[in-house]
Design a protein around this motif. Structure first.
Motif, PDB file in Angstrom:
ATOM      1  N   PHE A 146       0.887  -1.499   0.091  1.00 16.86           N
ATOM      2  CA  PHE A 146       0.014  -0.274   0.255  1.00 16.86           C
ATOM      3  C   PHE A 146       0.791   1.212  -0.178  1.00 16.86           C
ATOM      4  CE2 PHE A 146      -3.095  -2.709   2.367  1.00 16.86           C
ATOM      5  CZ  PHE A 146      -4.111  -2.773   0.938  1.00 16.86           C
ATOM      6  N   ILE A 147       1.935   1.447   1.637  1.00 25.01           N
ATOM      7  CA  ILE A 147       2.828   2.673   0.910  1.00 25.01           C
ATOM      8  C   ILE A 147       3.425   2.995  -0.134  1.00 25.01           C
ATOM      9  CG2 ILE A 147       4.492   0.957   2.364  1.00 25.01           C
ATOM     10  CD1 ILE A 147       3.287   4.329   2.920  1.00 25.01           C
ATOM     11  N   PHE A 148       4.298   1.912  -0.674  1.00 24.72           N
ATOM     12  CA  PHE A 148       5.067   2.231  -2.577  1.00 24.72           C
ATOM     13  C   PHE A 148       3.753   2.518  -3.197  1.00 24.72           C
ATOM     14  CE2 PHE A 148       6.777   0.919  -6.616  1.00 24.72           C
ATOM     15  CZ  PHE A 148       7.667   0.926  -5.886  1.00 24.72           C
ATOM     16  N   ILE A 149       2.594   1.599  -3.613  1.00 21.82           N
ATOM     17  CA  ILE A 149       1.720   2.061  -4.458  1.00 21.82           C
ATOM     18  C   ILE A 149       1.738   3.704  -3.563  1.00 21.82           C
ATOM     19  CG2 ILE A 149      -0.375   1.595  -5.711  1.00 21.82           C
ATOM     20  CD1 ILE A 149       0.251  -1.480  -5.180  1.00 21.82           C
ATOM     21  N   GLY A 150       0.967   3.962  -3.043  1.00 23.11           N
ATOM     22  CA  GLY A 150       0.022   5.261  -2.685  1.00 23.11           C
ATOM     23  C   GLY A 150       1.122   6.225  -2.544  1.00 23.11           C
ATOM     24  N   LEU A 151       2.756   6.133  -1.941  1.00 23.87           N
ATOM     25  CA  LEU A 151       3.331   7.182  -3.053  1.00 23.87           C
ATOM     26  C   LEU A 151       3.875   7.213  -4.096  1.00 23.87           C
ATOM     27  CD1 LEU A 151       5.923   6.802   0.082  1.00 23.87           C
ATOM     28  CD2 LEU A 151       4.545   8.921  -0.040  1.00 23.87           C
ATOM     29  N   ALA A 152       4.222   5.656  -5.526  1.00 29.11           N
ATOM     30  CA  ALA A 152       3.773   6.042  -6.322  1.00 29.11           C
ATOM     31  C   ALA A 152       3.392   7.139  -6.654  1.00 29.11           C
ATOM     32  CB  ALA A 152       5.078   4.496  -7.033  1.00 29.11           C
ATOM     33  N   ALA A 153       2.235   6.937  -6.799  1.00 32.45           N
ATOM     34  CA  ALA A 153       1.641   7.614  -8.077  1.00 32.45           C
ATOM     35  C   ALA A 153       1.251   8.597  -7.155  1.00 32.45           C
ATOM     36  CB  ALA A 153      -0.246   6.634  -6.782  1.00 32.45           C
ATOM     37  N   LEU A 154       1.244   8.742  -6.233  1.00 31.62           N
ATOM     38  CA  LEU A 154       1.384   9.957  -5.364  1.00 31.62           C
ATOM     39  C   LEU A 154       1.917  11.376  -6.385  1.00 31.62           C
ATOM     40  CD1 LEU A 154       0.525  12.461  -3.771  1.00 31.62           C
ATOM     41  CD2 LEU A 154       1.273  11.942  -1.889  1.00 31.62           C
ATOM     42  N   LEU A 155       3.221  10.686  -5.732  1.00 28.89           N
ATOM     43  CA  LEU A 155       4.771  11.532  -6.380  1.00 28.89           C
ATOM     44  C   LEU A 155       4.711  11.461  -8.272  1.00 28.89           C
ATOM     45  CD1 LEU A 155       7.553  10.449  -4.197  1.00 28.89           C
ATOM     46  CD2 LEU A 155       6.328  12.438  -3.684  1.00 28.89           C
ATOM     47  N   PHE A 156       4.445  10.485  -8.608  1.00 28.42           N
ATOM     48  CA  PHE A 156       3.399  10.909  -9.968  1.00 28.42           C
ATOM     49  C   PHE A 156       2.680  12.023 -10.571  1.00 28.42           C
ATOM     50  CE2 PHE A 156       1.384   9.844 -14.051  1.00 28.42           C
ATOM     51  CZ  PHE A 156       1.830   9.236 -14.983  1.00 28.42           C
ATOM     52  N   ALA A 157       1.783  11.572  -9.649  1.00 28.02           N
ATOM     53  CA  ALA A 157       0.638  12.516  -9.965  1.00 28.02           C
ATOM     54  C   ALA A 157       1.921  14.816  -9.713  1.00 28.02           C
ATOM     55  CB  ALA A 157       0.073  12.296  -9.445  1.00 28.02           C
TER      56      ALA A 157
ATOM     57  N   GLY B 182       1.636  16.771 -13.456  1.00 25.84           N
ATOM     58  CA  GLY B 182       0.544  17.265 -13.306  1.00 25.84           C
ATOM     59  C   GLY B 182       0.596  18.007 -14.478  1.00 25.84           C
ATOM     60  N   GLU B 183       1.760  18.800 -14.191  1.00 24.84           N
ATOM     61  CA  GLU B 183       1.799  19.989 -15.517  1.00 24.84           C
ATOM     62  C   GLU B 183       2.145  19.796 -16.865  1.00 24.84           C
ATOM     63  OE1 GLU B 183       2.555  24.113 -16.432  1.00 24.84           O
ATOM     64  OE2 GLU B 183       1.935  23.025 -14.761  1.00 24.84           O
ATOM     65  N   VAL B 184       2.808  19.013 -16.872  1.00 27.22           N
ATOM     66  CA  VAL B 184       2.938  18.813 -18.284  1.00 27.22           C
ATOM     67  C   VAL B 184       2.082  17.607 -19.007  1.00 27.22           C
ATOM     68  CG1 VAL B 184       4.352  16.584 -19.572  1.00 27.22           C
ATOM     69  CG2 VAL B 184       5.629  17.826 -17.754  1.00 27.22           C
ATOM     70  N   LEU B 185       1.167  16.616 -18.395  1.00 23.95           N
ATOM     71  CA  LEU B 185       0.019  15.604 -18.421  1.00 23.95           C
ATOM     72  C   LEU B 185      -1.392  16.344 -18.327  1.00 23.95           C
ATOM     73  CD1 LEU B 185       0.729  12.029 -17.078  1.00 23.95           C
ATOM     74  CD2 LEU B 185       1.243  13.037 -19.953  1.00 23.95           C
ATOM     75  N   GLY B 186      -1.498  17.232 -17.393  1.00 20.64           N
ATOM     76  CA  GLY B 186      -2.992  18.462 -17.802  1.00 20.64           C
ATOM     77  C   GLY B 186      -3.129  18.114 -15.324  1.00 20.64           C
ATOM     78  N   TRP B 187      -3.440  18.961 -15.265  1.00 21.90           N
ATOM     79  CA  TRP B 187      -3.981  18.440 -14.068  1.00 21.90           C
ATOM     80  C   TRP B 187      -5.466  17.611 -14.157  1.00 21.90           C
ATOM     81  CZ3 TRP B 187      -0.372  17.982 -10.482  1.00 21.90           C
ATOM     82  CH2 TRP B 187       0.645  19.066 -10.184  1.00 21.90           C
ATOM     83  N   THR B 188      -6.609  17.729 -15.361  1.00 21.22           N
ATOM     84  CA  THR B 188      -7.791  17.158 -15.306  1.00 21.22           C
ATOM     85  C   THR B 188      -7.540  15.874 -16.663  1.00 21.22           C
ATOM     86  OG1 THR B 188      -8.207  18.793 -16.745  1.00 21.22           O
ATOM     87  CG2 THR B 188      -8.649  19.702 -14.505  1.00 21.22           C
ATOM     88  N   SER B 189      -6.323  15.720 -16.805  1.00 17.31           N
ATOM     89  CA  SER B 189      -5.831  14.734 -17.323  1.00 17.31           C
ATOM     90  C   SER B 189      -6.189  13.407 -16.883  1.00 17.31           C
ATOM     91  CB  SER B 189      -4.341  14.380 -18.167  1.00 17.31           C
ATOM     92  OG  SER B 189      -3.371  14.094 -17.215  1.00 17.31           O
ATOM     93  N   PRO B 190      -6.755  11.796 -17.560  1.00 13.22           N
ATOM     94  CA  PRO B 190      -6.648  10.459 -17.158  1.00 13.22           C
ATOM     95  C   PRO B 190      -5.995  10.763 -15.779  1.00 13.22           C
ATOM     96  CG  PRO B 190      -8.040  11.092 -19.310  1.00 13.22           C
ATOM     97  CD  PRO B 190      -7.549  12.570 -19.092  1.00 13.22           C
ATOM     98  N   ALA B 191      -4.817  10.416 -16.624  1.00 15.10           N
ATOM     99  CA  ALA B 191      -3.556   9.686 -15.953  1.00 15.10           C
ATOM    100  C   ALA B 191      -3.207  10.480 -14.586  1.00 15.10           C
ATOM    101  CB  ALA B 191      -2.467   9.844 -17.233  1.00 15.10           C
ATOM    102  N   ILE B 192      -3.371  11.152 -14.827  1.00 16.10           N
ATOM    103  CA  ILE B 192      -2.939  12.615 -13.276  1.00 16.10           C
ATOM    104  C   ILE B 192      -4.317  11.894 -12.030  1.00 16.10           C
ATOM    105  CG2 ILE B 192      -2.992  14.338 -11.991  1.00 16.10           C
ATOM    106  CD1 ILE B 192      -0.693  13.730 -14.616  1.00 16.10           C
ATOM    107  N   LEU B 193      -5.355  12.096 -12.768  1.00 16.57           N
ATOM    108  CA  LEU B 193      -6.612  12.393 -11.942  1.00 16.57           C
ATOM    109  C   LEU B 193      -6.399  10.429 -11.242  1.00 16.57           C
ATOM    110  CD1 LEU B 193      -9.614  13.715 -14.204  1.00 16.57           C
ATOM    111  CD2 LEU B 193      -8.385  14.630 -12.042  1.00 16.57           C
ATOM    112  N   THR B 194      -7.084   9.379 -12.408  1.00 16.81           N
ATOM    113  CA  THR B 194      -6.168   8.031 -11.542  1.00 16.81           C
ATOM    114  C   THR B 194      -5.002   8.014 -10.682  1.00 16.81           C
ATOM    115  OG1 THR B 194      -7.277   7.750 -14.301  1.00 16.81           O
ATOM    116  CG2 THR B 194      -6.163   5.637 -12.936  1.00 16.81           C
ATOM    117  N   SER B 195      -4.028   8.463 -10.976  1.00 18.90           N
ATOM    118  CA  SER B 195      -2.851   8.532 -10.575  1.00 18.90           C
ATOM    119  C   SER B 195      -3.507   8.986  -8.599  1.00 18.90           C
ATOM    120  CB  SER B 195      -1.799   8.423 -10.861  1.00 18.90           C
ATOM    121  OG  SER B 195      -0.520   9.591  -9.950  1.00 18.90           O
ATOM    122  N   GLY B 196      -3.790  10.112  -9.406  1.00 19.97           N
ATOM    123  CA  GLY B 196      -4.083  11.038  -7.753  1.00 19.97           C
ATOM    124  C   GLY B 196      -5.557  10.031  -6.611  1.00 19.97           C
ATOM    125  N   ALA B 197      -6.450   9.107  -7.813  1.00 26.47           N
ATOM    126  CA  ALA B 197      -7.369   8.671  -7.180  1.00 26.47           C
ATOM    127  C   ALA B 197      -6.448   6.687  -6.683  1.00 26.47           C
ATOM    128  CB  ALA B 197      -8.274   8.229  -8.198  1.00 26.47           C
TER     129      ALA B 197
END
Length: 498
Positions: A213-224, A228-243
């Motif tokens: 849980f902590i590895f996936i959670g931190l990796a997803a958070l840091l990716f988002a 976020g600036e490159v892909l767009g904060w409302t892009s599917p990839a960033i929203l999915t990663s944040g979720a």
């Protein structure tokens, strides 16, 4: 857990040297890479945001793995994790220099940095715990002071060596230089680090679900945050990663509160001093990430310095850290951690305030003066705060809290790189939109926009430093009874911690 403070006196120095080499490698790798990022960006033809992944991939993996290895060390002992980490880190360093050239691929460099980060996590998770476990209380301050001085030395020579190697040889050699250091570290560590026969080598009680849980959670958070600036904060990839980050970190918290062997004992944060001192460490490295990442670009793109010259300028910060690191180690037992932390926070805030006045025509003497002030404050801060955290909890939490302090260095720096880069870019765009700059020449427009963007980003670091100062005033110093022997008169106040 049985006592581990049984290292013979004659081996203290060799043990401290072994720990110092680990911190030296980590510090050297951070600054030696950052100074080469503009060159790597040009070499592969990638953007400033993309090249930041050379730094981010390493920090992301470290952030995701460091708690895991810290807890594993509580099962199998520090020595096995520490030495294995050196081996992985050394192999990863060689891959960073060799594979991108062989495959002609930027992604090979990012992947090698991720592998290198696994070794870095193993080393960083254990280093603070070994000071707490094997060094007597009356020598902890001096030991940590020596270690932080060596860390500052790595930070100091990193920009210089990185700049020289990048400009006159090749950026690949900023990674190859780690290989002989890593080999030496393994040889010394095998002799200097005590074994721990009281550790259970079985991992049957290890919290595998929490680790996932902590590895996936931190990796997803840091990716988002990073993309976020490159892909767009409302892009599917960033929203999915944040979720994914929100769900995984939520499950991690639930899991840690309901297991008998948590990866991270969250109840420790119920103690005010533990919470405040950890927050101080988080914010110190978050604020520093903005300076550490953006300043090489300011020196090269605004002031027009070559890579090697920019590295020499950045060295001033690290040498100031060396001086104050030694001073902090000597003063810790006399003054206590709280007084040093307050003084350090005030100095850091003053240095960041100086950085908010950088312009296109700022003299190099002013830049160096600001860096010296910041470096002195950082060196004075890390030693007492790290000791305050490690000494405030029971011995059975050594590996766990040691890895936590490492996480609080690398995760904030990963997030900080993305946040301060975002502040810089958005600042430039807003100024370009709202100011009548078209009346100026193109060269003046470029310099004006860039310097203004840096100024806004550095102001953010100043605000963070002010918050650190407030927390330093609120914090108190406590030492857990586990670390107090009968002859420890004059130690800081004792607090019964979890």
């Amino acid at each position: 857990m049985g006592k581990t403070n049984n290292t013979p006196s004659k081996s203290y120095l060799l043990l401290i040297f072994s720990i110092s080499l680990a911190i030296f490698m980590s510090s050297l790798d951070g600054t030696i890479v950052n100074i080469a990022l503009p060159t790597i960006s040009e070499s592969f033809g990638v953007s400033t945001s993309a090249v930041s992944w050379v730094a981010t991939a390493y920090l992301l993996v470290m952030a995701g793995c460091v708690l895991i290895f810290g807890k594993i060390s509580d099962f199998i002992g520090y020595k096995k994790i520490f030495l294995s980490g050196f081996v992985v880190f050394t192999l990863g360093s060689f891959a960073c220099g060799f594979l991108p050239e062989l495959l002609d691929s930027f992604y090979a460099l990012v992947g090698s940095r991720a592998f290198q980060g696994i070794g870095g996590a193993m080393i960083s998770a254990i280093a603070p715990a070994m000071v707490t476990a094997f060094i007597p209380m009356e020598q902890k301050g001096k030991a940590m002071g020596i270690i932080m001085t060596v860390a500052a030395l790595g930070t100091a020579i990193g920009p210089t060596i990185g700049g020289l190697l990048t400009q006159y040889v090749s950026w690949h050699w900023i990674f190859f230089i780690n290989v002989p250091i890593g080999i030496l570290s393994v040889i010394i560590g095998m002799k200097a680090i005590p074994g721990q026969s009281d550790r259970n080598t079985a991992l049957s009680g290890f919290d595998r679900s929490g680790a996932a849980f902590i590895f996936i959670g931190l990796a997803a958070l840091l990716f988002a945050v990073s993309e976020g600036e490159v892909l767009g904060w409302t892009s599917p990839a960033i929203l999915t990663s944040g979720a994914v980050a929100a769900v995984s970190l939520g499950l991690f918290v639930w899991r840690e509160l309901h297991t008998s062997e948590p990866l991270l004992e969250l109840r420790l944060f119920g103690k005010r001093n533990f919470l405040f001192t950890n927050l101080i460490l988080v914010l110190v490295f978050f604020g520093f990430s903005g300076i550490n990442y953006l300043l090489p670009f300011y020196l090269q793109y605004v002031l027009g310095y070559e890579t090697s010259a920019a590295g020499m300028v950045l060295t001033s910060l690290s040498f100031a850290m060396m001086v104050s690191g030694l001073a902090a180690g000597l003063l810790y037992n006399r003054l206590g951690g709280r007084i040093l932390a307050i003084a350090a926070a005030a100095i850091i805030a003053a240095g960041y305030y100086m950085m908010t006045h950088l312009q296109a025509n700022t003299t190099i003497a002013y830049v160096v003066a600001a860096l010296i002030v910041i470096g002195f404050g950082l060196g004075l801060m890390v030693t007492p705060v790290s000791n305050m955290i490690m000494n405030s909890v029971a011995k059975r939490y050594q590996g766990m809290v040691s890895s936590l302090t490492s996480l609080e260095r690398f995760a904030p720096m990963t997030i900080g790189i993305a946040i301060f880069n975002l502040i810089f870019v958005q600042g430039v765009l807003r100024i370009a939109e709202n100011r009548a700059i078209t009346m100026q020449s193109p060269v003046e427009v470029k310099m004006h926009l860039l310097s203004a963007g840096f100024d806004i980003a550095f102001f953010g670091a100043f605000i963070v430093a002010v918050v650190v100062l407030v927390l330093a005033f609120l914090a108190r110093q406590e030492v857990h009874p586990d670390y107090l022997d009968a002859g420890d008169e004059g130690a800081p106040e004792v607090g019964m911690m979890i």
